[in-house]
Design an enzyme around this catalytic site. Structure first.
Site, PDB file in Angstrom:
ATOM      1  N   ARG A   1     -24.329 -57.101 -10.615  1.00 44.79           N
ATOM      2  CA  ARG A   1     -23.709 -56.800  -9.314  1.00 44.79           C
ATOM      3  C   ARG A   1     -24.403 -57.522  -8.165  1.00 44.79           C
ATOM      4  O   ARG A   1     -23.767 -57.927  -7.216  1.00 44.79           O
ATOM      5  CB  ARG A   1     -23.793 -55.292  -9.059  1.00 44.79           C
TER       6      ARG A   1
ATOM      7  N   HIS B   1     -35.046 -44.812 -32.946  1.00 45.42           N
ATOM      8  CA  HIS B   1     -36.243 -45.412 -33.541  1.00 45.42           C
ATOM      9  C   HIS B   1     -36.818 -44.528 -34.652  1.00 45.42           C
ATOM     10  O   HIS B   1     -37.144 -44.986 -35.738  1.00 45.42           O
ATOM     11  CB  HIS B   1     -37.337 -45.635 -32.493  1.00 45.42           C
TER      12      HIS B   1
ATOM     13  N   LYS C   1     -44.062 -38.735 -24.714  1.00 50.30           N
ATOM     14  CA  LYS C   1     -44.573 -39.530 -23.596  1.00 50.30           C
ATOM     15  C   LYS C   1     -45.865 -38.881 -23.121  1.00 50.30           C
ATOM     16  O   LYS C   1     -46.055 -37.672 -23.268  1.00 50.30           O
ATOM     17  CB  LYS C   1     -43.578 -39.508 -22.436  1.00 50.30           C
TER      18      LYS C   1
END
Ligand code: BG6
Length: 502
Positions: A62, A257, A353
């Site tokens: 964009r 994964h 995480k």
């Protein structure tokens, strides 16, 4: 013996085929993935002479930019992120064939400009109507682009679509996306990317299992006590709150994964290494995974803490995250692969995480020797045999075995036999995206996920997520920089086992 492949040219010569001339079209060219992974991967392929001679790159996005600005931005990206040193003689010719089209994705005139640029490139650069179209955009934008693109498809040459994960948000949306793609494209033209499959160490799981005679006979429930798969990251969510709030660990890592690592670990030997046979075997594993009950799944979310010595914010304090967010940043589960080979053998998996250390490993823990003829005190420090595939970092394979400690008495301790990629092959490992982009150019789908695989993955995720509606864990439940919530330890301790710590 040491293999030396330091000359990148040699790597190029080892290829059996060179890709056809083509244009690499990237939708989402102003995004992070393009700068961090895609263009650096293209550069490294050029560095090794692995790209077709007649080649061009067209970035579509964009933001307003001209060809020159795009080239400059990509040069900076290569300088920062490529694994190879920057060389003008590699970059120059590549940059000459780079173009940019600025457009809203659903805008007809933009697509027309793209189409005429592509035809012009076919004339000027000999790219023969072949297109590798990479969708580095959110799933919601893919449909729109495909509807615009398909009617303008060239009649000569091939078209292949590479679709980034997540492929949909659940089983229904994945079905819809597949149906839309199949209106215009056949399965052989659809490349669903899971970059873990492009990692050398992940492919090495196949070499380890099927190129060696010694592992397969013991790779089953009779000899294996359990398997542990860990995908631990120290990173937080970077600037991706918008995406991550919707995805969570289950859609970000588990659905793709992690389940792929599990499938490669548990699959039967394929009859050959063609994409159909390899994927047939993987899908059988995914189909055999039993939906875990609520007690066998643990969710976590990080709070404030210290990662590698630095204080970091809790998930709910990250910019763009809702203050009371219930998105999980950690997931652990006990899974069973219900088939002849693996019945009753637990696969403990965990991912998260902001954990204590970055580590992706697959550990096969074997049963203990049935009757060690030593005094108990001799084997106190002996742990079971474990074969660990170190996917990253410290890529390699290690085997834990018992060895006699030198000295007069009989004391046995665990030692490790290690194979390290860095020491053995003396060559940097290619980035996963290099391998996968090249395979897509060659039309090889072996390392891409097939429709039925992705659907099996979503079925499992949907079943787990549906059970979550019934309870609300007290988030945050682990501090950043630790190994996850205490309940994840309980999950495995209940079975008299523990998570590996090294
Ligand atoms: C991506 C996830 O697919 O994989 C990220 O979206 C994650 O959240 C990344 O950080 C991990 O990849 P790697 O190759 O660094 O292990």
């Amino acid at each position: 013996m040491t293999e030396t492949l330091e000359n990148p040219l040699l790597e190029g010569l080892k290829l059996r085929r060179t890709p056809d001339p083509c244009v690499f079209v990237i939708f989402g060219a102003s995004g992070d993935l393009t700068q961090r992974k895609l263009i650096p991967a293209i550069y490294s392929l050029a560095y090794r002479h692995l790209l077709p001679e007649k080649f061009a790159v067209v970035g579509v996005a964009r933001s307003q930019e001209n060809d020159e600005q795009f080239r400059q931005r990509m040069e900076a990206a290569v300088r920062e992120h490529a694994r190879d040193p920057f060389r003008d003689d590699v970059w120059g010719p590549l940059a000459d064939g780079m173009y940019y089209v600025s457009t809203e994705f659903a805008d007809d005139s933009g697509e027309d400009r793209l189409t005429s640029l592509l035809s012009q490139l076919d004339q000027e650069r000999g790219t023969a109507g072949n297109r590798l179209v990479y969708f580095a955009v959110p799933p919601s934008a893919i449909g729109m682009i495909v509807e615009e693109l398909a009617p303008r498809r060239e009649t000569t040459g091939w078209s292949r679509l590479v679709i980034e994960k997540p492929f949909g948000h659940d089983l229904d949306s994945a079905h819809e996306l597949t149906a839309l793609l199949q209106k215009y494209f056949v399965e052989e033209e659809i490349f669903r990317i899971d970059h873990y499959l492009g990692k050398e160490t992940v492919q090495n799981m196949l070499a380890l299992r099927f190129a060696n005679g010694i592992f397969e006979p013991i790779w089953n429930r009779q000899f294996v006590d359990h398997v542990q798969i860990t995908v631990a990251e120290t990173m937080g969510i970077e600037n991706r709150a918008g995406y991550y709030e919707q995805a969570g660990a289950i859609r970000d890592i588990f659905q793709n994964h992690l389940l792929q690592l599990l499938a490669l670990t548990a699959m039967e030997p394929p009859i050959d290494f063609t994409s159909e046979q390899v994927r047939n075997e993987k899908v059988k594993v995914l189909r055999s995974v039993h939906t875990p009950g609520p007690k066998s799944v643990v969710r976590g979310q990080y709070g404030r803490g210290y990662v590698e010595g630095e204080e970091v914010a809790g998930y709910r304090d990250e910019s763009g995250v809702a203050p009371g967010s219930m998105t999980e940043t950690y997931l652990a589960a006990k899974l069973y692969v219900d088939n002849w080979r693996w019945a009753d053998t637990p696969f403990y998996v965990r991912m998260g995480k902001r954990l204590a250390r970055r580590e992706t490993t697959i550990a096969i823990e074997f049963k203990r020797a049935p009757h060690p003829p030593f005094e108990d005190s001799a084997t106190e420090a002996l742990r079971p045999n474990v074969l660990v595939v170190h996917v990253q970092p410290d890529e390699g394979v290690s085997l834990a075995i018992g060895a006699k400690v030198p000295g007069a008495g009989m004391t046995i301790r665990t030692v490790h036999m290690d194979f390290l990629y860095g020491g053995t092959f003396r060559t940097g490992l290619p980035e996963a995206y290099e391998r996968l982009i090249l395979d897509a150019m060659l039309g090889d789908q072996t390392l891409f996920t097939r429709t039925d695989e992705v659907e099996e993955q979503w079925s499992l995720v949907d079943a787990i997520v549906a059970a979550w509606k019934r309870d609300r864990p007290a988030f945050p439940n682990y501090s950043a920089g630790t190994w996850g919530p205490a309940s994840a330890d309980d999950l495995i301790h209940r079975d008299g086992r523990s998570w590996r710590r090294n």
